[in-house]
Design a protein around this motif. Sequence first.
Motif, mmCIF file in Angstrom:
data_model
loop_
_atom_site.group_PDB
_atom_site.id
_atom_site.type_symbol
_atom_site.label_atom_id
_atom_site.label_comp_id
_atom_site.label_asym_id
_atom_site.label_seq_id
_atom_site.Cartn_x
_atom_site.Cartn_y
_atom_site.Cartn_z
ATOM 1 N N CYS A 11 0.828 -1.200 0.000
ATOM 2 C CA CYS A 11 0.000 0.000 0.000
ATOM 3 C C CYS A 11 0.862 1.250 0.000
ATOM 4 O O CYS A 11 0.411 2.329 -0.413
ATOM 5 N N ASP A 12 2.078 1.078 0.494
ATOM 6 C CA ASP A 12 2.949 2.247 0.507
ATOM 7 C C ASP A 12 3.389 2.622 -0.909
ATOM 8 O O ASP A 12 3.888 3.737 -1.142
ATOM 9 N N ASP A 70 -10.391 -2.575 4.740
ATOM 10 C CA ASP A 70 -9.861 -2.243 3.411
ATOM 11 C C ASP A 70 -8.526 -2.955 3.226
ATOM 12 O O ASP A 70 -7.859 -3.303 4.210
ATOM 13 N N CYS A 78 -5.990 -1.695 2.113
ATOM 14 C CA CYS A 78 -4.906 -0.791 2.547
ATOM 15 C C CYS A 78 -5.321 -0.045 3.810
ATOM 16 O O CYS A 78 -4.945 -0.409 4.899
ATOM 17 N N GLU A 79 -6.052 0.964 3.580
ATOM 18 C CA GLU A 79 -6.401 1.806 4.761
ATOM 19 C C GLU A 79 -7.737 2.466 4.508
ATOM 20 O O GLU A 79 -7.984 3.003 3.428
ATOM 21 N N ARG A 102 -9.662 5.374 5.008
ATOM 22 C CA ARG A 102 -9.270 6.751 5.314
ATOM 23 C C ARG A 102 -10.375 7.474 6.059
ATOM 24 O O ARG A 102 -10.109 8.239 6.998
ATOM 25 N N GLU A 103 -11.701 7.242 5.725
ATOM 26 C CA GLU A 103 -12.784 7.958 6.371
ATOM 27 C C GLU A 103 -14.074 7.144 6.276
ATOM 28 O O GLU A 103 -14.232 6.331 5.353
ATOM 29 N N LYS A 111 -14.346 5.322 2.758
ATOM 30 C CA LYS A 111 -13.401 5.541 1.647
ATOM 31 C C LYS A 111 -11.999 5.210 2.138
ATOM 32 O O LYS A 111 -11.637 5.529 3.277
ATOM 33 N N ASP A 112 -11.289 4.582 1.194
ATOM 34 C CA ASP A 112 -9.891 4.275 1.540
ATOM 35 C C ASP A 112 -9.008 5.432 1.119
ATOM 36 O O ASP A 112 -9.500 6.472 0.648
ATOM 37 N N SER A 113 -7.734 5.227 1.270
ATOM 38 C CA SER A 113 -6.793 6.316 0.975
ATOM 39 C C SER A 113 -6.748 6.647 -0.497
ATOM 40 O O SER A 113 -6.284 7.720 -0.893
ATOM 41 N N SER A 114 -7.250 5.711 -1.301
ATOM 42 C CA SER A 114 -7.258 5.983 -2.749
ATOM 43 C C SER A 114 -8.579 6.575 -3.175
ATOM 44 O O SER A 114 -8.814 6.818 -4.364
#
Length: 553
Positions: A14-15, A80, A82-83, A85-86, A121-124
């Motif tokens: 994910c990084d 998710d 990855c991450e 996000r919100e 929502k993820d970081s993308s």
Amino acid sequence: GIAEMRVSPDTFTCDEIGKEIPVTLTVIDTSGNQSTCTAPVLVNDTEAPVPPPPLPPIIVPNDPTKCSAIVPWDPPAFTDNCEVREVTCTYPDGTPFDPSKPLPAECEDSAKGTLITCIAKDSSGNPSPPWRRLVTVLDKEPPMVSHCVEDIHTSAKDKKDGQCGAYVSWEPPRFIDNCSDVTVTVNAVYPDGLTHSVAPGDFFPIPPGECEGKYQIIYTGKDKCENETKCSFWITVRDEEPPKIVTPCPDDIVVNNDHKQCGAKVFWTPPEFEDNCGDLTVTVIAVYPDGSIHNVAPGDFFPIPPGKCEGKYLVTYTATDKCGNETKCSFWITVREVEPPKITIDPPLKPKYFSTDKLDFCYTVTDNCDPNPEVTVLLSNNGGAPVDITAPSCIPIDLSKLVGHNVITIIAKDDCGNTSTDSVKFYVVLRLVGDQIVIKDEIQKLPNGTAFDAFIKFPAPYDALTIYRAVADGAPARSINRDWTEHMAICRFRRGDVTEFPVDDYFEVTGSFKYNGIDLEFFGADYIYRVLPPPRTPTSSPRSSTSLKPSKE
């Protein structure tokens, strides 16, 4: 042919998202020959967050006193690759969901709830599928009572439709609700178990045959969601009212004894009573002079106690209803002993006696109460001072000393001072007997028309007077008046025809004389021996100026 293809690296972290990463492709054929090429690869995240599993609706009650509730809210846990996000949650209208904002309360039978929609929502920026959960706040809070009534105890002072009871008023309880108006109903559970709608000021009867009626008053306050609060209290109506006196007891009664009775039958108008709850029992008793208690009624006989001059009786009427409430009224009956003793003279006296007669004066004295009344017998001769000759039953009277007018008076007094007096009058004629009448020179035979001399001698204490007179037989009867120390005499001679009646004749003389200034009567008689043989009793009655019949002396 191609036996194997390899990419290196074949995974990304994910990084590395958003970065160009060199990627080498290696191709190997079946002969083992290989070829490689390297090219930059831009790493992108296209995988959307994954919502958590669905959860059951949230149903919570309203907050106390509120028509809403702040719902305890734990945000849904999206996952998710990855991450995340919100996470955004919204109300049905799309406005953001604020967990600190209370949600309105609804009624359970019509609740729709509030559907909260959450998207992650993820970081993308990949959005997750929507995750929804229904949140419902139910109005579970019943109305509150700000004032309830304490139990009411009252007396049955009223009547309605023939039943006793009471009209009872109270201040109704007040209800308030967190969400809506309150509909209030009030019912009463009656003593028979039935329920009736009631209101302040209604009549609450005492059941027939009972002494109290107990009613449970139940107020019910309901809000629009059917949440309800009850407030109850008891109304107890007791028959505590004593009967009322409609016609009062009579005033104190004072009566005299009935004739010949040591007491009296006493009549009165009984008092009248009424009771608010119907039947009552009336008793009447009298406290007798000795303290004993007896049932009495008008017309009963009330005796005078022995040795007393009156009997006092406290008469009490008591009206008692079925619950023991009672009313009394009292009055006194006083029976007085006012009847004097009764005097009976038996045999009754004749109006006139001779001084030579025998007389027993007999009497009886009875009293309605006193068995031994006090008796005094007084004898007065010719108006002189009365002499006490009291003796029981029969009194021998010496008439020789009672010439003239006599009065015997009996005075009887009972132990209450009631006194009766009876008097009897009789007259005593002085009877001259024996040598008190003398025919001078008694002659065996007197021719018709022959005069003769006679004289009269009075016995003691009348011997101060001597009458002497000669009168020719057959001459008209006449009286003479001559004073001998203020005495007067009247002499009359019986006339007879010796030729017609050749038997012993009878000589009599009547008259009056004064003694101590009082005119007194005398009577004398003797025989004139006119012929022989021996004398006998005359066949004819003497001609007397009195009604007395002399006997032969």
